[in-house]
Design a protein around this motif. Sequence first.
Motif, short mmCIF file in Angstrom:
data_model
loop_
_atom_site.label_atom_id
_atom_site.label_comp_id
_atom_site.label_asym_id
_atom_site.label_seq_id
_atom_site.Cartn_x
_atom_site.Cartn_y
_atom_site.Cartn_z
N THR A 33 0.83 -1.20 0.00
CA THR A 33 0.00 0.00 0.00
C THR A 33 0.86 1.25 0.00
N ARG A 34 1.90 1.26 0.83
CA ARG A 34 2.80 2.41 0.90
C ARG A 34 3.52 2.63 -0.42
N LEU A 35 4.02 1.54 -1.03
CA LEU A 35 4.72 1.64 -2.31
C LEU A 35 3.78 2.12 -3.42
N HIS A 36 2.56 1.62 -3.41
CA HIS A 36 1.58 2.04 -4.42
C HIS A 36 1.25 3.52 -4.27
N ALA A 37 1.08 3.97 -3.02
CA ALA A 37 0.80 5.38 -2.77
C ALA A 37 1.96 6.25 -3.25
N GLU A 38 3.18 5.84 -2.99
CA GLU A 38 4.35 6.60 -3.44
C GLU A 38 4.42 6.63 -4.96
N ASP A 39 4.11 5.52 -5.60
CA ASP A 39 4.13 5.45 -7.06
C ASP A 39 3.08 6.40 -7.66
N ARG A 40 1.89 6.43 -7.07
CA ARG A 40 0.82 7.33 -7.56
C ARG A 40 1.22 8.80 -7.36
N ARG A 41 1.88 9.11 -6.22
CA ARG A 41 2.34 10.47 -5.98
C ARG A 41 3.34 10.89 -7.04
N ARG A 42 4.28 9.99 -7.34
CA ARG A 42 5.29 10.29 -8.36
C ARG A 42 4.65 10.50 -9.72
N LEU A 43 3.64 9.68 -10.05
CA LEU A 43 2.94 9.82 -11.33
C LEU A 43 2.25 11.19 -11.40
N GLY A 44 1.58 11.58 -10.34
CA GLY A 44 0.92 12.88 -10.31
C GLY A 44 1.92 14.02 -10.46
N ASP A 45 3.05 13.92 -9.75
CA ASP A 45 4.10 14.94 -9.86
C ASP A 45 4.61 15.03 -11.30
N CYS A 46 4.78 13.88 -11.94
CA CYS A 46 5.29 13.85 -13.31
C CYS A 46 4.29 14.48 -14.29
N VAL A 47 3.02 14.17 -14.11
CA VAL A 47 1.99 14.75 -14.98
C VAL A 47 1.99 16.27 -14.84
N ARG A 48 2.04 16.76 -13.60
CA ARG A 48 2.07 18.22 -13.38
C ARG A 48 3.33 18.85 -13.95
N LEU A 49 4.49 18.17 -13.81
CA LEU A 49 5.74 18.68 -14.35
C LEU A 49 5.67 18.76 -15.87
N ASN A 50 5.16 17.72 -16.51
CA ASN A 50 5.06 17.73 -17.96
C ASN A 50 4.08 18.80 -18.45
N HIS A 51 3.03 19.05 -17.68
CA HIS A 51 2.09 20.12 -18.02
C HIS A 51 2.80 21.47 -17.94
N ALA A 52 3.61 21.66 -16.91
CA ALA A 52 4.36 22.92 -16.76
C ALA A 52 5.35 23.09 -17.91
N LYS A 53 5.97 22.00 -18.33
CA LYS A 53 6.90 22.08 -19.48
C LYS A 53 6.15 22.50 -20.74
N GLY A 54 4.97 21.93 -20.96
CA GLY A 54 4.17 22.30 -22.12
C GLY A 54 3.76 23.76 -22.09
N ASP A 55 3.34 24.23 -20.91
CA ASP A 55 2.97 25.65 -20.77
C ASP A 55 4.16 26.55 -21.05
#
Length: 62
Positions: A33-55
């Motif tokens: 559960t902890r590993l899955h939560a960390e993986d989802r957090r990283r995915l969300g951070d990556c999506v936001r980072l890629n959005h910022a790069k696009g902007d």
Amino acid sequence: MPKPTAHVDPSAMQDCVGVVDIPHRFVSTEEETRLHAEDRRRLGDCVRLNHAKGDTIQALVK
């Protein structure tokens, strides 16, 4: 008059952290559960980072 230079925030230029490594051993439900939560957090951070790069790219090409 000199043309203004474009400023790109260094935080928008970093790479995504990547997925969480799953250990090659028995993983308890609690650890899973902890590993899955960390993986989802990283995915969300990556999506936001890629959005910022696009902007940033869109702002620089205008």
